[in-house]
Write a protein that holds these residues in place. Structure first.
Motif, PDB file in Angstrom:
ATOM      1  N   THR A 181      31.026 -42.391   9.210  1.00 51.97           N
ATOM      2  CA  THR A 181      29.803 -43.085   8.808  1.00 51.97           C
ATOM      3  C   THR A 181      29.533 -44.251   9.752  1.00 51.97           C
ATOM      4  O   THR A 181      30.458 -44.901  10.229  1.00 51.97           O
ATOM      5  CB  THR A 181      29.908 -43.612   7.367  1.00 51.97           C
ATOM      6  N   VAL A 182      28.256 -44.496   9.990  1.00 51.54           N
ATOM      7  CA  VAL A 182      27.816 -45.604  10.836  1.00 51.54           C
ATOM      8  C   VAL A 182      26.973 -46.533   9.969  1.00 51.54           C
ATOM      9  O   VAL A 182      25.974 -46.093   9.403  1.00 51.54           O
ATOM     10  CB  VAL A 182      26.973 -45.100  12.035  1.00 51.54           C
ATOM     11  N   PRO A 183      27.385 -47.795   9.815  1.00 51.60           N
ATOM     12  CA  PRO A 183      26.602 -48.705   8.979  1.00 51.60           C
ATOM     13  C   PRO A 183      25.231 -48.984   9.578  1.00 51.60           C
ATOM     14  O   PRO A 183      25.051 -48.901  10.790  1.00 51.60           O
ATOM     15  CB  PRO A 183      27.448 -49.981   8.932  1.00 51.60           C
ATOM     16  N   ARG A 184      24.283 -49.304   8.713  1.00 58.28           N
ATOM     17  CA  ARG A 184      22.925 -49.595   9.179  1.00 58.28           C
ATOM     18  C   ARG A 184      22.770 -51.092   9.419  1.00 58.28           C
ATOM     19  O   ARG A 184      22.077 -51.785   8.678  1.00 58.28           O
ATOM     20  CB  ARG A 184      21.905 -49.118   8.147  1.00 58.28           C
ATOM     21  N   HIS A 185      23.424 -51.584  10.449  1.00 61.17           N
ATOM     22  CA  HIS A 185      23.298 -52.969  10.900  1.00 61.17           C
ATOM     23  C   HIS A 185      22.824 -52.930  12.340  1.00 61.17           C
ATOM     24  O   HIS A 185      23.112 -51.983  13.059  1.00 61.17           O
ATOM     25  CB  HIS A 185      24.645 -53.701  10.849  1.00 61.17           C
ATOM     26  N   ARG A 186      22.131 -53.955  12.769  1.00 57.41           N
ATOM     27  CA  ARG A 186      21.692 -53.979  14.174  1.00 57.41           C
ATOM     28  C   ARG A 186      22.873 -54.073  15.114  1.00 57.41           C
ATOM     29  O   ARG A 186      22.907 -53.426  16.147  1.00 57.41           O
ATOM     30  CB  ARG A 186      20.756 -55.167  14.413  1.00 57.41           C
ATOM     31  N   GLU A 187      23.836 -54.901  14.750  1.00 54.45           N
ATOM     32  CA  GLU A 187      25.039 -55.082  15.569  1.00 54.45           C
ATOM     33  C   GLU A 187      26.237 -54.476  14.849  1.00 54.45           C
ATOM     34  O   GLU A 187      26.388 -54.647  13.644  1.00 54.45           O
ATOM     35  CB  GLU A 187      25.303 -56.570  15.820  1.00 54.45           C
ATOM     36  N   ILE A 188      27.064 -53.774  15.602  1.00 51.90           N
ATOM     37  CA  ILE A 188      28.278 -53.182  15.054  1.00 51.90           C
ATOM     38  C   ILE A 188      29.453 -53.739  15.837  1.00 51.90           C
ATOM     39  O   ILE A 188      29.449 -53.742  17.073  1.00 51.90           O
ATOM     40  CB  ILE A 188      28.229 -51.645  15.143  1.00 51.90           C
ATOM     41  N   ASP A 189      30.449 -54.226  15.108  1.00 50.71           N
ATOM     42  CA  ASP A 189      31.636 -54.819  15.715  1.00 50.71           C
ATOM     43  C   ASP A 189      32.294 -53.823  16.672  1.00 50.71           C
ATOM     44  O   ASP A 189      32.328 -52.612  16.409  1.00 50.71           O
ATOM     45  CB  ASP A 189      32.617 -55.221  14.602  1.00 50.71           C
ATOM     46  N   GLU A 190      32.809 -54.330  17.763  1.00 51.63           N
ATOM     47  CA  GLU A 190      33.424 -53.494  18.806  1.00 51.63           C
ATOM     48  C   GLU A 190      34.578 -52.661  18.238  1.00 51.63           C
ATOM     49  O   GLU A 190      34.714 -51.479  18.554  1.00 51.63           O
ATOM     50  CB  GLU A 190      33.924 -54.426  19.920  1.00 51.63           C
ATOM     51  N   ASN A 191      35.402 -53.266  17.389  1.00 52.79           N
ATOM     52  CA  ASN A 191      36.533 -52.538  16.799  1.00 52.79           C
ATOM     53  C   ASN A 191      36.058 -51.428  15.871  1.00 52.79           C
ATOM     54  O   ASN A 191      36.659 -50.355  15.830  1.00 52.79           O
ATOM     55  CB  ASN A 191      37.460 -53.491  16.040  1.00 52.79           C
ATOM     56  N   LEU A 192      34.984 -51.674  15.132  1.00 55.96           N
ATOM     57  CA  LEU A 192      34.431 -50.649  14.250  1.00 55.96           C
ATOM     58  C   LEU A 192      33.862 -49.494  15.076  1.00 55.96           C
ATOM     59  O   LEU A 192      34.043 -48.327  14.724  1.00 55.96           O
ATOM     60  CB  LEU A 192      33.356 -51.241  13.338  1.00 55.96           C
ATOM     61  N   ALA A 193      33.209 -49.798  16.172  1.00 52.75           N
ATOM     62  CA  ALA A 193      32.659 -48.756  17.051  1.00 52.75           C
ATOM     63  C   ALA A 193      33.793 -47.877  17.595  1.00 52.75           C
ATOM     64  O   ALA A 193      33.670 -46.645  17.631  1.00 52.75           O
ATOM     65  CB  ALA A 193      31.874 -49.386  18.197  1.00 52.75           C
ATOM     66  N   LYS A 194      34.899 -48.500  17.978  1.00 54.44           N
ATOM     67  CA  LYS A 194      36.058 -47.739  18.474  1.00 54.44           C
ATOM     68  C   LYS A 194      36.620 -46.843  17.369  1.00 54.44           C
ATOM     69  O   LYS A 194      36.991 -45.701  17.609  1.00 54.44           O
ATOM     70  CB  LYS A 194      37.142 -48.693  18.972  1.00 54.44           C
ATOM     71  N   ARG A 195      36.658 -47.383  16.151  1.00 53.33           N
ATOM     72  CA  ARG A 195      37.195 -46.621  15.010  1.00 53.33           C
ATOM     73  C   ARG A 195      36.307 -45.411  14.689  1.00 53.33           C
ATOM     74  O   ARG A 195      36.812 -44.319  14.408  1.00 53.33           O
ATOM     75  CB  ARG A 195      37.307 -47.544  13.798  1.00 53.33           C
ATOM     76  N   ILE A 196      35.002 -45.603  14.734  1.00 54.84           N
ATOM     77  CA  ILE A 196      34.068 -44.506  14.475  1.00 54.84           C
ATOM     78  C   ILE A 196      34.271 -43.397  15.504  1.00 54.84           C
ATOM     79  O   ILE A 196      34.337 -42.217  15.157  1.00 54.84           O
ATOM     80  CB  ILE A 196      32.612 -45.022  14.476  1.00 54.84           C
ATOM     81  N   CYS A 197      34.394 -43.769  16.771  1.00 56.75           N
ATOM     82  CA  CYS A 197      34.613 -42.784  17.836  1.00 56.75           C
ATOM     83  C   CYS A 197      35.942 -42.061  17.646  1.00 56.75           C
ATOM     84  O   CYS A 197      36.022 -40.840  17.811  1.00 56.75           O
ATOM     85  CB  CYS A 197      34.556 -43.449  19.202  1.00 56.75           C
ATOM     86  N   LYS A 198      36.976 -42.807  17.270  1.00 57.43           N
ATOM     87  CA  LYS A 198      38.282 -42.195  17.025  1.00 57.43           C
ATOM     88  C   LYS A 198      38.189 -41.219  15.852  1.00 57.43           C
ATOM     89  O   LYS A 198      38.734 -40.116  15.911  1.00 57.43           O
ATOM     90  CB  LYS A 198      39.316 -43.277  16.728  1.00 57.43           C
ATOM     91  N   ASP A 199      37.500 -41.611  14.776  1.00 59.18           N
ATOM     92  CA  ASP A 199      37.332 -40.738  13.615  1.00 59.18           C
ATOM     93  C   ASP A 199      36.622 -39.439  13.985  1.00 59.18           C
ATOM     94  O   ASP A 199      36.903 -38.387  13.408  1.00 59.18           O
ATOM     95  CB  ASP A 199      36.533 -41.436  12.513  1.00 59.18           C
ATOM     96  N   LEU A 200      35.689 -39.517  14.938  1.00 62.19           N
ATOM     97  CA  LEU A 200      34.925 -38.344  15.352  1.00 62.19           C
ATOM     98  C   LEU A 200      35.593 -37.567  16.481  1.00 62.19           C
ATOM     99  O   LEU A 200      35.114 -36.510  16.884  1.00 62.19           O
ATOM    100  CB  LEU A 200      33.509 -38.762  15.763  1.00 62.19           C
ATOM    101  N   GLY A 201      36.697 -38.093  17.022  1.00 65.19           N
ATOM    102  CA  GLY A 201      37.441 -37.393  18.061  1.00 65.19           C
ATOM    103  C   GLY A 201      36.776 -37.426  19.418  1.00 65.19           C
ATOM    104  O   GLY A 201      36.887 -36.471  20.186  1.00 65.19           O
ATOM    105  N   ILE A 202      36.063 -38.528  19.735  1.00 60.74           N
ATOM    106  CA  ILE A 202      35.409 -38.662  21.036  1.00 60.74           C
ATOM    107  C   ILE A 202      35.921 -39.912  21.741  1.00 60.74           C
ATOM    108  O   ILE A 202      36.606 -40.735  21.134  1.00 60.74           O
ATOM    109  CB  ILE A 202      33.864 -38.700  20.916  1.00 60.74           C
ATOM    110  N   SER A 203      35.552 -40.077  23.016  1.00 55.54           N
ATOM    111  CA  SER A 203      35.975 -41.235  23.787  1.00 55.54           C
ATOM    112  C   SER A 203      35.297 -42.498  23.290  1.00 55.54           C
ATOM    113  O   SER A 203      34.238 -42.448  22.682  1.00 55.54           O
ATOM    114  CB  SER A 203      35.651 -41.021  25.267  1.00 55.54           C
ATOM    115  N   ARG A 204      35.927 -43.626  23.576  1.00 56.14           N
ATOM    116  CA  ARG A 204      35.346 -44.915  23.175  1.00 56.14           C
ATOM    117  C   ARG A 204      34.125 -45.245  24.013  1.00 56.14           C
ATOM    118  O   ARG A 204      34.032 -44.829  25.154  1.00 56.14           O
ATOM    119  CB  ARG A 204      36.399 -46.028  23.344  1.00 56.14           C
TER     120      ARG A 204
END
Length: 61
Positions: free
Chosen positions: A37-60
């Motif tokens: 899931t991707v939160p509906r905020h204008r800015e997303i924390d760098e660590n959260l972005a990395k976690r989302i990519c890891k959860d989806l199995g793609i590169s950071r």
């Protein structure tokens, strides 16, 4: 990181929009059979972005 940049990165790496949740957008990587899931905020924390990519199995981003 801006939300639109993260969404662009997800889609460029094969992830697709699945559905809208209450406060989040759900993306799926059908090749890896993973969902995140991707939160509906204008800015997303760098660590959260990395976690989302890891959860989806793609590169950071």
């Amino acid at each position: 990181m801006k939300r639109k940049d993260l969404i662009r990165h997800l889609e460029k790496n094969g992830c697709e929009f699945l559905r809208e949740g209450g406060n989040h957008t759900v993306y799926v990587n059908r090749v890896e059979k993973k969902v995140s899931t991707v939160p509906r905020h204008r800015e997303i924390d760098e660590n959260l972005a990395k976690r989302i990519c890891k959860d989806l199995g793609i590169s950071r981003p």
